[in-house]
Design a protein around this motif. Sequence first.
Motif, PDB file in Angstrom:
ATOM      1  N   SER A 216      66.950 102.428  88.749  1.00  0.00           N
ATOM      2  CA  SER A 216      65.648 101.766  88.676  1.00  0.00           C
ATOM      3  C   SER A 216      64.520 102.789  88.670  1.00  0.00           C
ATOM      4  O   SER A 216      63.508 102.604  87.982  1.00  0.00           O
ATOM      5  CB  SER A 216      65.475 100.781  89.833  1.00  0.00           C
ATOM      6  OG  SER A 216      65.285 101.436  91.067  1.00  0.00           O
ATOM      7  N   LEU A 217      64.683 103.886  89.398  1.00  0.00           N
ATOM      8  CA  LEU A 217      63.685 104.950  89.367  1.00  0.00           C
ATOM      9  C   LEU A 217      63.630 105.598  87.988  1.00  0.00           C
ATOM     10  O   LEU A 217      62.545 105.963  87.506  1.00  0.00           O
ATOM     11  CB  LEU A 217      63.999 106.001  90.439  1.00  0.00           C
ATOM     12  CG  LEU A 217      63.759 105.570  91.887  1.00  0.00           C
ATOM     13  CD1 LEU A 217      64.317 106.611  92.856  1.00  0.00           C
ATOM     14  CD2 LEU A 217      62.271 105.362  92.158  1.00  0.00           C
ATOM     15  N   ARG A 218      64.782 105.705  87.347  1.00  0.00           N
ATOM     16  CA  ARG A 218      64.790 106.248  85.984  1.00  0.00           C
ATOM     17  C   ARG A 218      64.023 105.325  85.039  1.00  0.00           C
ATOM     18  O   ARG A 218      63.249 105.785  84.187  1.00  0.00           O
ATOM     19  CB  ARG A 218      66.236 106.427  85.501  1.00  0.00           C
ATOM     20  CG  ARG A 218      66.340 107.151  84.166  1.00  0.00           C
ATOM     21  CD  ARG A 218      67.740 107.057  83.570  1.00  0.00           C
ATOM     22  NE  ARG A 218      68.064 105.694  83.167  1.00  0.00           N
ATOM     23  CZ  ARG A 218      67.626 105.120  82.057  1.00  0.00           C
ATOM     24  NH1 ARG A 218      66.815 105.773  81.235  1.00  0.00           N
ATOM     25  NH2 ARG A 218      67.982 103.885  81.764  1.00  0.00           N
ATOM     26  N   LEU A 219      64.225 104.022  85.181  1.00  0.00           N
ATOM     27  CA  LEU A 219      63.523 103.055  84.339  1.00  0.00           C
ATOM     28  C   LEU A 219      62.015 103.107  84.583  1.00  0.00           C
ATOM     29  O   LEU A 219      61.220 103.058  83.638  1.00  0.00           O
ATOM     30  CB  LEU A 219      64.052 101.648  84.604  1.00  0.00           C
ATOM     31  CG  LEU A 219      65.488 101.362  84.148  1.00  0.00           C
ATOM     32  CD1 LEU A 219      65.931  99.986  84.635  1.00  0.00           C
ATOM     33  CD2 LEU A 219      65.617 101.466  82.636  1.00  0.00           C
ATOM     34  N   LEU A 220      61.627 103.198  85.843  1.00  0.00           N
ATOM     35  CA  LEU A 220      60.199 103.282  86.166  1.00  0.00           C
ATOM     36  C   LEU A 220      59.586 104.571  85.640  1.00  0.00           C
ATOM     37  O   LEU A 220      58.446 104.585  85.172  1.00  0.00           O
ATOM     38  CB  LEU A 220      59.989 103.174  87.678  1.00  0.00           C
ATOM     39  CG  LEU A 220      60.091 101.774  88.275  1.00  0.00           C
ATOM     40  CD1 LEU A 220      60.114 101.846  89.794  1.00  0.00           C
ATOM     41  CD2 LEU A 220      58.926 100.903  87.808  1.00  0.00           C
ATOM     42  N   GLN A 221      60.338 105.652  85.716  1.00  0.00           N
ATOM     43  CA  GLN A 221      59.828 106.925  85.201  1.00  0.00           C
ATOM     44  C   GLN A 221      59.630 106.843  83.692  1.00  0.00           C
ATOM     45  O   GLN A 221      58.628 107.347  83.155  1.00  0.00           O
ATOM     46  CB  GLN A 221      60.791 108.060  85.546  1.00  0.00           C
ATOM     47  CG  GLN A 221      60.282 109.431  85.126  1.00  0.00           C
ATOM     48  CD  GLN A 221      61.276 110.536  85.456  1.00  0.00           C
ATOM     49  OE1 GLN A 221      62.487 110.375  85.305  1.00  0.00           O
ATOM     50  NE2 GLN A 221      60.764 111.661  85.929  1.00  0.00           N
TER      51      GLN A 221
ATOM     52  N   GLN B  85      71.255  97.604  83.361  1.00  0.00           N
ATOM     53  CA  GLN B  85      71.557  99.015  83.651  1.00  0.00           C
ATOM     54  C   GLN B  85      71.701  99.265  85.148  1.00  0.00           C
ATOM     55  O   GLN B  85      72.534 100.059  85.590  1.00  0.00           O
ATOM     56  CB  GLN B  85      70.444  99.920  83.104  1.00  0.00           C
ATOM     57  CG  GLN B  85      70.130  99.746  81.639  1.00  0.00           C
ATOM     58  CD  GLN B  85      68.943  98.830  81.417  1.00  0.00           C
ATOM     59  OE1 GLN B  85      68.881  97.746  81.981  1.00  0.00           O
ATOM     60  NE2 GLN B  85      67.981  99.280  80.606  1.00  0.00           N
ATOM     61  N   VAL B  86      70.867  98.583  85.933  1.00  0.00           N
ATOM     62  CA  VAL B  86      70.922  98.738  87.385  1.00  0.00           C
ATOM     63  C   VAL B  86      72.178  98.082  87.937  1.00  0.00           C
ATOM     64  O   VAL B  86      72.860  98.636  88.813  1.00  0.00           O
ATOM     65  CB  VAL B  86      69.652  98.135  88.027  1.00  0.00           C
ATOM     66  CG1 VAL B  86      69.755  98.145  89.548  1.00  0.00           C
ATOM     67  CG2 VAL B  86      68.415  98.908  87.570  1.00  0.00           C
ATOM     68  N   ALA B  87      72.525  96.901  87.423  1.00  0.00           N
ATOM     69  CA  ALA B  87      73.742  96.221  87.873  1.00  0.00           C
ATOM     70  C   ALA B  87      74.982  97.063  87.579  1.00  0.00           C
ATOM     71  O   ALA B  87      75.892  97.172  88.409  1.00  0.00           O
ATOM     72  CB  ALA B  87      73.854  94.850  87.196  1.00  0.00           C
ATOM     73  N   LEU B  88      74.995  97.691  86.404  1.00  0.00           N
ATOM     74  CA  LEU B  88      76.129  98.544  86.059  1.00  0.00           C
ATOM     75  C   LEU B  88      76.198  99.769  86.969  1.00  0.00           C
ATOM     76  O   LEU B  88      77.286 100.194  87.373  1.00  0.00           O
ATOM     77  CB  LEU B  88      76.025  98.981  84.594  1.00  0.00           C
ATOM     78  CG  LEU B  88      76.398  97.929  83.551  1.00  0.00           C
ATOM     79  CD1 LEU B  88      76.051  98.412  82.150  1.00  0.00           C
ATOM     80  CD2 LEU B  88      77.891  97.596  83.643  1.00  0.00           C
ATOM     81  N   ALA B  89      75.054 100.331  87.284  1.00  0.00           N
ATOM     82  CA  ALA B  89      75.030 101.501  88.168  1.00  0.00           C
ATOM     83  C   ALA B  89      75.597 101.160  89.535  1.00  0.00           C
ATOM     84  O   ALA B  89      76.290 101.976  90.159  1.00  0.00           O
ATOM     85  CB  ALA B  89      73.606 102.030  88.294  1.00  0.00           C
TER      86      ALA B  89
ATOM     87  N   MET C 222      63.382  96.174  91.359  1.00  0.00           N
ATOM     88  CA  MET C 222      64.367  95.489  90.507  1.00  0.00           C
ATOM     89  C   MET C 222      65.795  95.626  91.007  1.00  0.00           C
ATOM     90  O   MET C 222      66.746  95.708  90.237  1.00  0.00           O
ATOM     91  CB  MET C 222      64.270  96.004  89.060  1.00  0.00           C
ATOM     92  CG  MET C 222      62.884  95.926  88.466  1.00  0.00           C
ATOM     93  SD  MET C 222      62.729  96.723  86.858  1.00  0.00           S
ATOM     94  CE  MET C 222      62.871  98.465  87.324  1.00  0.00           C
ATOM     95  N   LEU C 223      65.953  95.636  92.330  1.00  0.00           N
ATOM     96  CA  LEU C 223      67.261  95.736  92.960  1.00  0.00           C
ATOM     97  C   LEU C 223      67.538  94.473  93.771  1.00  0.00           C
ATOM     98  O   LEU C 223      66.622  93.706  94.075  1.00  0.00           O
ATOM     99  CB  LEU C 223      67.300  96.936  93.914  1.00  0.00           C
ATOM    100  CG  LEU C 223      67.256  98.331  93.311  1.00  0.00           C
ATOM    101  CD1 LEU C 223      66.878  99.349  94.370  1.00  0.00           C
ATOM    102  CD2 LEU C 223      68.610  98.674  92.715  1.00  0.00           C
ATOM    103  N   PRO C 224      68.793  94.247  94.163  1.00  0.00           N
ATOM    104  CA  PRO C 224      69.051  93.192  95.138  1.00  0.00           C
ATOM    105  C   PRO C 224      68.427  93.551  96.493  1.00  0.00           C
ATOM    106  O   PRO C 224      68.068  94.704  96.740  1.00  0.00           O
ATOM    107  CB  PRO C 224      70.585  93.164  95.233  1.00  0.00           C
ATOM    108  CG  PRO C 224      71.063  93.810  93.975  1.00  0.00           C
ATOM    109  CD  PRO C 224      70.028  94.851  93.653  1.00  0.00           C
ATOM    110  N   PRO C 225      68.295  92.580  97.385  1.00  0.00           N
ATOM    111  CA  PRO C 225      67.803  92.898  98.733  1.00  0.00           C
ATOM    112  C   PRO C 225      68.749  93.845  99.448  1.00  0.00           C
ATOM    113  O   PRO C 225      69.940  93.897  99.158  1.00  0.00           O
ATOM    114  CB  PRO C 225      67.777  91.524  99.423  1.00  0.00           C
ATOM    115  CG  PRO C 225      67.824  90.514  98.329  1.00  0.00           C
ATOM    116  CD  PRO C 225      68.586  91.151  97.206  1.00  0.00           C
ATOM    117  N   GLY C 226      68.200  94.599 100.397  1.00  0.00           N
ATOM    118  CA  GLY C 226      69.066  95.426 101.233  1.00  0.00           C
ATOM    119  C   GLY C 226      68.556  96.805 101.561  1.00  0.00           C
ATOM    120  O   GLY C 226      69.092  97.477 102.446  1.00  0.00           O
TER     121      GLY C 226
END
Length: 393
Positions: free
Chosen positions: A253-258, A18-22, A196-200
């Motif tokens: 990722s914030l949505r997933l954590l929430q 989901q994060v990769a698609l976003a 759960m994101l790439p570095p940056g």
Amino acid sequence: MTDKQILLLPGPTPVPPQVALAMARPAINHRGPEFKALWEEVTEGLKDVFQTRSEVVILTASGTGGMEAAVANLISPGEKVLAVTIGAFGERFVQICCAFGVETEVMAFPYGQAADPRAIAGRLAADTKHEIKAILVQHNETSTGVLNDIQAISRARGSHPALLIVDSISGLAAADLPMDAWQVDVVIAGSQKAFMLPPGLTMLAVGERAWQAAEKCTNHRFYLDIKKARNSGLKGQTPFTPAVPLLYGLKESLRLLQAETLAGSFARHALMRDMVRAGVRALGLKLLADETIASPAVTAVCVPEGMKPADIIKPLREKFGVVVAGGQGEVKDRVFRIGHLGYVSFSDILAGLAALENVLFDAGIPVSRGAAVAAAGAILSAGMPAGVETLAS
């Protein structure tokens, strides 16, 4: 299928689909209204993860950039800090301070041990002239798999006015760190860990006392100027070109954590830690950190006598597609590290332990076949409440 890997690293960690698609969304104007709405949403969402109402600054940089920003914006040349080190990343804080002309007193604890709040309290009590302007410490020391007791360290300050600056790059969202409740002045996070994101991206939650210090700070900074970042952020912009795809990923990722809740995330990480430790012990391997201070993000495992970390890391990757990390600093040649952080599933842990067992068996190390998976599975069965694997199922 050499491109299919199980990442059991302390970072970068796997990225949820989901994060990769976003992050694949079309480009937008980073000076336009769409970006302003995105920026406001993620900065507010981050406050919940930091458990603070203080301002959060997002910088396009790695976690080390966040550490540098904390030093460069809050400590003037010639001012004194107390750097509490328990591993390689505490030592990195020392290196950054030296690069910016900060007088650095190092309170070092052995690799594999946590900082002693009583020792910190004693040193601060002796600083009657309040020469120490800040305490720099890691929440989760990634190089050793040790979790510091930040609440106790904060209490150790007593009435001393020193800022408490905490590197929680690999700790935030994996272990509890209520910034406001524990009276922490600055917390630093990074995108490639439990977010759960790439570095940056690096994110800094900055309390009021720290903002006051920033107003007085005379150190040099330009790109990592947190006052510029805050002032632009209040307008829904950034002072320099932001990593827009990463910000879209952060929103997801914030949505997933929430959805999982912070408590759920803490429980999931702790359960994976316990699975790894039980599985490793069942293979007869020693752990660097004691149970009481064990990190929920990464576990440092001592290599068997006569072996080097590469003897385990290389066949794990080449034969089984399981990627673990080597050691760092003083324990570089003594340990390998198994990450259980971010978008890692319980099945990933079981597969990694099974692969580790096979590597040891092939190397002639006596192991009880199936013991690691059985031990970890018993922990999983006993400790998994309903819904704990929301992110990583």
